[in-house]
Design an enzyme around this catalytic site. Structure first.
Site, PDB file in Angstrom:
ATOM      1  CG  MET A   1      52.351  -6.766  47.289  1.00 18.68           C
ATOM      2  SD  MET A   1      53.544  -6.063  46.115  1.00 18.68           S
ATOM      3  CE  MET A   1      52.905  -4.412  45.914  1.00 18.68           C
TER       4      MET A   1
ATOM      5  CB  SER B   1      46.123  -5.500  41.363  1.00 22.56           C
ATOM      6  OG  SER B   1      45.789  -6.845  41.650  1.00 22.56           O
TER       7      SER B   1
ATOM      8  CG  HIS C   1      47.869  -2.008  41.746  1.00 23.83           C
ATOM      9  ND1 HIS C   1      47.987  -2.131  40.385  1.00 23.83           N
ATOM     10  CD2 HIS C   1      48.468  -3.104  42.274  1.00 23.83           C
ATOM     11  CE1 HIS C   1      48.639  -3.255  40.105  1.00 23.83           C
ATOM     12  NE2 HIS C   1      48.937  -3.850  41.237  1.00 23.83           N
TER      13      HIS C   1
END
Length: 184
Positions: free
Chosen positions: A20, A130, A151
């Protein structure tokens, strides 16, 4: 760039060498003129993250080969990217900090507290969570008004979707700056 986004010239991504973090780094580098520093506690992770941004499956070399960006654009992006294992160096001068460590409340709180202690008081801190409430993450901060939830959806640099959240203590101007940056 929108008025709210002005000032985000240096972005630190804590835990930024993971999947991420790499995508968020690429999104920031491709969509703004910001300098991005990925920060992780392990040198191997930092080096792996930098290598993935350059030549990984979603990296710049592949983007050039597919005609998505030019070689010049890739070179410019790489000139605005660095990495470090030194959290103090990584957040020094940052205008915006994205936290991207795993979804473990205590770990995120620890990293957010560390970021807060090292960053200037006006720096906005955003958590890529999240599932954890922003108010829960902000509970251990001296100034919970600076924390925003962001998120990002995967892959972050391709998917133009970021769910933004806040706690009841998040300052509106900080939330607006982050939203403005993400929209730009």
């Amino acid at each position: 760039m929108a008025d709210e986004a002005k000032g985000f010239e240096r972005i630190a991504i804590l835990g930024g060498a993971g999947v991420m973090g790499q995508g968020i780094a690429l999104a920031c580098l491709q969509r703004s003129a910001a300098h991005v520093t990925i920060v992780s506690s392990r040198e191997q992770t930092v080096e792996g993250g930098l290598a993935a941004i350059k030549s990984g499956p979603f990296g710049l070399e592949r983007a050039v080969a597919r005609g998505k960006i030019t070689e010049e654009a890739a070179a410019d992006i790489l000139s605005r990217l660095d990495g470090t294992t030194d959290y103090g160096k990584g957040v020094d001068g940052a205008d915006l900090i994205f936290e991207t460590v795993p979804e473990v409340t205590s770990l995120k709180q620890e990293i957010l507290q560390q970021a807060e202690s090292l960053a200037d008081p006006d720096v906005v801190i955003a958590s890529n969570t999240s599932s954890i409430m922003i108010s829960e993450l902000a509970a251990r901060l001296e100034d919970p008004s600076r924390l925003v939830g962001t998120h990002w959806f995967f892959p972050s640099h391709v998917m133009p979707l970021v769910e933004v959240s806040r706690s009841e203590l998040t300052r509106r101007d900080r939330l607006d700056r982050v939203v403005g940056y993400l929209k730009a």
